[in-house]
Design an enzyme around this catalytic site. Structure first.
Site, PDB file in Angstrom:
ATOM      1  N   ASN A 260       0.842  -1.196   0.000  1.00 37.03           N
ATOM      2  CA  ASN A 260       0.000   0.000   0.000  1.00 37.03           C
ATOM      3  C   ASN A 260       0.877   1.246   0.000  1.00 37.03           C
ATOM      4  O   ASN A 260       1.949   1.285   0.624  1.00 37.03           O
ATOM      5  CB  ASN A 260      -1.002  -0.002   1.157  1.00 37.03           C
ATOM      6  CG  ASN A 260      -0.398  -0.159   2.525  1.00 37.03           C
ATOM      7  OD1 ASN A 260       0.646  -0.761   2.702  1.00 37.03           O
ATOM      8  ND2 ASN A 260      -1.071   0.389   3.523  1.00 37.03           N
TER       9      ASN A 260
ATOM     10  N   ALA B  30      -0.654  12.132   1.557  1.00 36.34           N
ATOM     11  CA  ALA B  30      -1.180  13.178   2.440  1.00 36.34           C
ATOM     12  C   ALA B  30      -2.594  13.567   2.020  1.00 36.34           C
ATOM     13  O   ALA B  30      -3.412  13.968   2.858  1.00 36.34           O
ATOM     14  CB  ALA B  30      -0.262  14.392   2.413  1.00 36.34           C
ATOM     15  N   SER B  31      -2.891  13.445   0.746  1.00 38.66           N
ATOM     16  CA  SER B  31      -4.268  13.586   0.263  1.00 38.66           C
ATOM     17  C   SER B  31      -4.852  12.169   0.308  1.00 38.66           C
ATOM     18  O   SER B  31      -4.686  11.367  -0.620  1.00 38.66           O
ATOM     19  CB  SER B  31      -4.264  14.155  -1.158  1.00 38.66           C
ATOM     20  OG  SER B  31      -5.574  14.245  -1.636  1.00 38.66           O
TER      21      SER B  31
ATOM     22  N   CYS C 191      -4.007   0.648  -2.691  1.00 40.45           N
ATOM     23  CA  CYS C 191      -3.908  -0.579  -1.890  1.00 40.45           C
ATOM     24  C   CYS C 191      -2.798  -1.490  -2.433  1.00 40.45           C
ATOM     25  O   CYS C 191      -2.431  -1.414  -3.611  1.00 40.45           O
ATOM     26  CB  CYS C 191      -5.211  -1.353  -1.927  1.00 40.45           C
ATOM     27  SG  CYS C 191      -6.593  -0.549  -1.113  1.00 40.45           S
TER      28      CYS C 191
ATOM     29  N   GLU D 136      -2.959  -4.641  -3.127  1.00 37.98           N
ATOM     30  CA  GLU D 136      -3.411  -5.555  -4.184  1.00 37.98           C
ATOM     31  C   GLU D 136      -3.353  -4.880  -5.549  1.00 37.98           C
ATOM     32  O   GLU D 136      -2.951  -5.485  -6.543  1.00 37.98           O
ATOM     33  CB  GLU D 136      -4.849  -6.018  -3.918  1.00 37.98           C
ATOM     34  CG  GLU D 136      -5.048  -6.760  -2.616  1.00 37.98           C
ATOM     35  CD  GLU D 136      -5.392  -5.848  -1.447  1.00 37.98           C
ATOM     36  OE1 GLU D 136      -4.801  -4.751  -1.325  1.00 37.98           O
ATOM     37  OE2 GLU D 136      -6.245  -6.235  -0.649  1.00 37.98           O
TER      38      GLU D 136
ATOM     39  N   CYS E  23     -10.323  -4.857  -0.258  1.00 40.18           N
ATOM     40  CA  CYS E  23     -11.423  -3.881  -0.288  1.00 40.18           C
ATOM     41  C   CYS E  23     -12.232  -4.072  -1.574  1.00 40.18           C
ATOM     42  O   CYS E  23     -11.814  -4.795  -2.499  1.00 40.18           O
ATOM     43  CB  CYS E  23     -10.877  -2.456  -0.180  1.00 40.18           C
ATOM     44  SG  CYS E  23     -10.190  -1.819  -1.720  1.00 40.18           S
TER      45      CYS E  23
HETATM   46  N1  THU Z   1      -5.403  -1.421   2.327  1.00 35.27           N
HETATM   47  C1  THU Z   1      -4.823  -2.244   1.403  1.00 35.27           C
HETATM   48  O1  THU Z   1      -3.655  -2.074   1.045  1.00 35.27           O
HETATM   49  N2  THU Z   1      -5.581  -3.253   0.903  1.00 35.27           N
HETATM   50  C2  THU Z   1      -6.892  -3.490   1.212  1.00 35.27           C
HETATM   51  O2  THU Z   1      -7.522  -4.343   0.623  1.00 35.27           O
HETATM   52  C3  THU Z   1      -7.527  -2.723   2.291  1.00 35.27           C
HETATM   53  C4  THU Z   1      -6.783  -1.533   2.757  1.00 35.27           C
HETATM   54  C5  THU Z   1      -4.589  -0.323   2.877  1.00 35.27           C
HETATM   55  C6  THU Z   1      -4.968   1.027   2.342  1.00 35.27           C
HETATM   56  C7  THU Z   1      -4.525   1.942   3.453  1.00 35.27           C
HETATM   57  O3  THU Z   1      -3.164   2.285   3.242  1.00 35.27           O
HETATM   58  C8  THU Z   1      -4.628   1.099   4.707  1.00 35.27           C
HETATM   59  O4  THU Z   1      -4.770  -0.250   4.275  1.00 35.27           O
HETATM   60  C9  THU Z   1      -5.782   1.466   5.599  1.00 35.27           C
HETATM   61  O5  THU Z   1      -6.959   1.530   4.876  1.00 35.27           O
END
Ligand code: THU
Length: 134
Positions: A46, A50-51, A57, A59, A90
């Site tokens: 991931n 900052a924005s 993610c 994936e 997600c």
């Molecule tokens: N996140 C992922 O990398 N994958 C997911 O499927 C869910 C969420 C990350 C995004 C963000 O940096 C952190 O988890 C919190 O949401």
């Protein structure tokens, strides 16, 4: 079906890049490893911003790496996190993985507890949006 050997292998591959996750805002570190039909592995973490809404993610980072390398068929995705519980992909990531294989095996693992959950994407995301009219 993905074999046990591949499950442990993919989890280890994802763990190897977990330290590279850029998550200064949520503090939640996530890494993904994609195994393709050809037997190659692509990694992603991931990448926060900052924005906040610009966050990518793990994936989708890994899917981008796979496509960049010229591959298009994931068979399994391992998602590892430093949270207590394994996390599922997600909704956005489910749609993006489904674009390439709606029956991808999804392996979710917590490095903190060692717990692993395995599901097929078709269970987690049974009706992906598609432009094919069936
Ligand atoms: N996140 C992922 O990398 N994958 C997911 O499927 C869910 C969420 C990350 C995004 C963000 O940096 C952190 O988890 C919190 O949401």
């Amino acid at each position: 079906m993905v074999e046990n050997l591949n499950i442990d292998f993919l989890i280890e591959k994802a763990k190897s890049v977990l330290k590279n996750s850029y998550a200064p805002y949520s503090g939640i570190h996530v890494a993904a490893a994609i195994l393709t039909r050809n037997g190659n592995v692509f990694l992603g973490v991931n990448v926060e911003n900052a924005s906040y809404g610009l966050t990518i993610c793990a994936e989708r980072s890994a899917i981008s790496a796979m496509i960049t390398a010229g591959e298009r068929e994931p068979v399994a995705v391992a998602i590892v996190t430093d949270l207590d519980k394994p996390i599922p992909p997600c909704g956005a990531c489910r749609q993006v993985i489904a674009e390439f294989n709606p029956e991808t095996t999804i392996i979710m693992h917590s490095v903190k507890t060692g717990k692993t959950i395995i599901r097929n994407l078709k269970e987690l995301f049974p009706n992906p949006f598609s432009l094919e009219r069936k």
